[in-house]
Write a protein that holds these residues in place. Sequence first.
Motif, PDB file in Angstrom:
ATOM      1  N   ARG A   6       0.837  -1.205   0.000  1.00 53.36           N
ATOM      2  CA  ARG A   6       0.000   0.000   0.000  1.00 53.36           C
ATOM      3  C   ARG A   6       0.871   1.255   0.000  1.00 53.36           C
ATOM      4  O   ARG A   6       0.641   2.184  -0.763  1.00 53.36           O
ATOM      5  CB  ARG A   6      -0.927   0.011   1.207  1.00 53.36           C
ATOM      6  CG  ARG A   6      -1.868   1.221   1.188  1.00 53.36           C
ATOM      7  CD  ARG A   6      -2.376   1.611   2.533  1.00 53.36           C
ATOM      8  NE  ARG A   6      -1.248   1.868   3.423  1.00 53.36           N
ATOM      9  CZ  ARG A   6      -1.359   1.955   4.728  1.00 53.36           C
ATOM     10  NH1 ARG A   6      -2.522   1.775   5.311  1.00 53.36           N
ATOM     11  NH2 ARG A   6      -0.306   2.201   5.479  1.00 53.36           N
ATOM     12  N   ASP A   7       1.892   1.285   0.844  1.00 50.99           N
ATOM     13  CA  ASP A   7       2.776   2.448   0.920  1.00 50.99           C
ATOM     14  C   ASP A   7       3.505   2.677  -0.403  1.00 50.99           C
ATOM     15  O   ASP A   7       3.715   3.823  -0.815  1.00 50.99           O
ATOM     16  CB  ASP A   7       3.774   2.280   2.062  1.00 50.99           C
ATOM     17  CG  ASP A   7       3.105   2.313   3.431  1.00 50.99           C
ATOM     18  OD1 ASP A   7       1.918   2.707   3.533  1.00 50.99           O
ATOM     19  OD2 ASP A   7       3.771   1.911   4.408  1.00 50.99           O
ATOM     20  N   SER A  16      -3.803   8.776  -2.724  1.00 52.44           N
ATOM     21  CA  SER A  16      -4.123   7.977  -1.542  1.00 52.44           C
ATOM     22  C   SER A  16      -4.568   6.581  -1.936  1.00 52.44           C
ATOM     23  O   SER A  16      -5.119   6.365  -3.018  1.00 52.44           O
ATOM     24  CB  SER A  16      -5.229   8.653  -0.731  1.00 52.44           C
ATOM     25  OG  SER A  16      -4.751   9.860  -0.186  1.00 52.44           O
ATOM     26  N   GLY A  18      -6.554   3.267  -0.022  1.00 49.81           N
ATOM     27  CA  GLY A  18      -7.185   2.637   1.125  1.00 49.81           C
ATOM     28  C   GLY A  18      -6.797   1.174   1.205  1.00 49.81           C
ATOM     29  O   GLY A  18      -6.416   0.561   0.214  1.00 49.81           O
ATOM     30  N   PRO A  23     -10.017   5.404   0.975  1.00 50.90           N
ATOM     31  CA  PRO A  23      -9.251   6.221   1.917  1.00 50.90           C
ATOM     32  C   PRO A  23     -10.155   7.270   2.562  1.00 50.90           C
ATOM     33  O   PRO A  23     -11.212   7.607   2.020  1.00 50.90           O
ATOM     34  CB  PRO A  23      -8.179   6.874   1.041  1.00 50.90           C
ATOM     35  CG  PRO A  23      -8.649   6.736  -0.360  1.00 50.90           C
ATOM     36  CD  PRO A  23      -9.595   5.586  -0.404  1.00 50.90           C
ATOM     37  N   ASP A  27      -6.185  10.654   5.166  1.00 47.58           N
ATOM     38  CA  ASP A  27      -5.133   9.861   4.528  1.00 47.58           C
ATOM     39  C   ASP A  27      -4.261  10.726   3.623  1.00 47.58           C
ATOM     40  O   ASP A  27      -4.746  11.645   2.967  1.00 47.58           O
ATOM     41  CB  ASP A  27      -5.735   8.709   3.719  1.00 47.58           C
ATOM     42  CG  ASP A  27      -6.266   7.590   4.605  1.00 47.58           C
ATOM     43  OD1 ASP A  27      -5.825   7.484   5.755  1.00 47.58           O
ATOM     44  OD2 ASP A  27      -7.117   6.823   4.115  1.00 47.58           O
ATOM     45  N   LYS A  28      -3.000  10.423   3.603  1.00 48.62           N
ATOM     46  CA  LYS A  28      -2.038  11.151   2.767  1.00 48.62           C
ATOM     47  C   LYS A  28      -1.818  10.409   1.466  1.00 48.62           C
ATOM     48  O   LYS A  28      -1.949   9.197   1.426  1.00 48.62           O
ATOM     49  CB  LYS A  28      -0.701  11.302   3.508  1.00 48.62           C
ATOM     50  CG  LYS A  28      -0.812  12.036   4.818  1.00 48.62           C
ATOM     51  CD  LYS A  28      -1.161  13.468   4.612  1.00 48.62           C
ATOM     52  CE  LYS A  28      -1.222  14.180   5.975  1.00 48.62           C
ATOM     53  NZ  LYS A  28      -1.950  15.395   5.938  1.00 48.62           N
ATOM     54  N   TYR A  36      -8.618   7.765  -6.503  1.00 51.81           N
ATOM     55  CA  TYR A  36      -7.824   7.092  -5.484  1.00 51.81           C
ATOM     56  C   TYR A  36      -7.800   5.614  -5.819  1.00 51.81           C
ATOM     57  O   TYR A  36      -8.384   5.180  -6.809  1.00 51.81           O
ATOM     58  CB  TYR A  36      -8.365   7.332  -4.066  1.00 51.81           C
ATOM     59  CG  TYR A  36      -9.794   6.893  -3.840  1.00 51.81           C
ATOM     60  CD1 TYR A  36     -10.116   5.558  -3.623  1.00 51.81           C
ATOM     61  CD2 TYR A  36     -10.832   7.826  -3.819  1.00 51.81           C
ATOM     62  CE1 TYR A  36     -11.419   5.150  -3.404  1.00 51.81           C
ATOM     63  CE2 TYR A  36     -12.141   7.432  -3.591  1.00 51.81           C
ATOM     64  CZ  TYR A  36     -12.433   6.101  -3.382  1.00 51.81           C
ATOM     65  OH  TYR A  36     -13.729   5.709  -3.161  1.00 51.81           O
TER      66      TYR A  36
END
Length: 138
Positions: A6-7, A16, A18, A23, A27-28, A36
Motif C-alpha cells: 500500500r505504501d 491515496s 485505502g 481512503p 489519509d495522505k 484514489y
Amino acid sequence: MSLAFRDALIAGTGRSCGYGAAPVAADKPTGAAIPYQVLYPLGGTASGPPFGDSSGDGRMVYQVTSVASTAEQAEWMADKVRVAVLGKATKGGYATPINPAGHTVMEREVEKEEGVTVANGVYSWIARIILHVTTPDS
C-alpha cells in the motif's frame, strides 16, 4: 506485506490508497479525493520452505481498484498503478521499492486487468497484481 505494498502504491502514484476500503479525508497524500485506489489482499501461496526459513518463497496476490469520476480518470489512475508496480529504475531494479519487513519482493506482475466499469456514476478499473517474495538469507 500488504501495508508495504500500500505504501509503495501511494509513493508511486502520488494518490491515496485505502486498505480494504476507500481512503478517508485524513489519509495522505490526497485524502478521499477522487481518483484514489483501494488495495485488497487476496491471499497467497507458499512454495518451498515456510516463511521465516532463509530460503522461503511466496506468491502474494492483490487486487488494486482504481476509483474515479470518469472513465478517462479511471484509466489514468490504472496507468499510474501499472507504472508504480512495473516501472524500472534507470540503474536497474524497480523505480518504486516495496519494502516489507523481513521479506524481499523479487518479482512483480500484473496477472489480470478488467478495464473500466461503472456503477452508480463511479468508474473503476480493477487490476490483479502478483508479488513474488522471499525471506533473505541472514
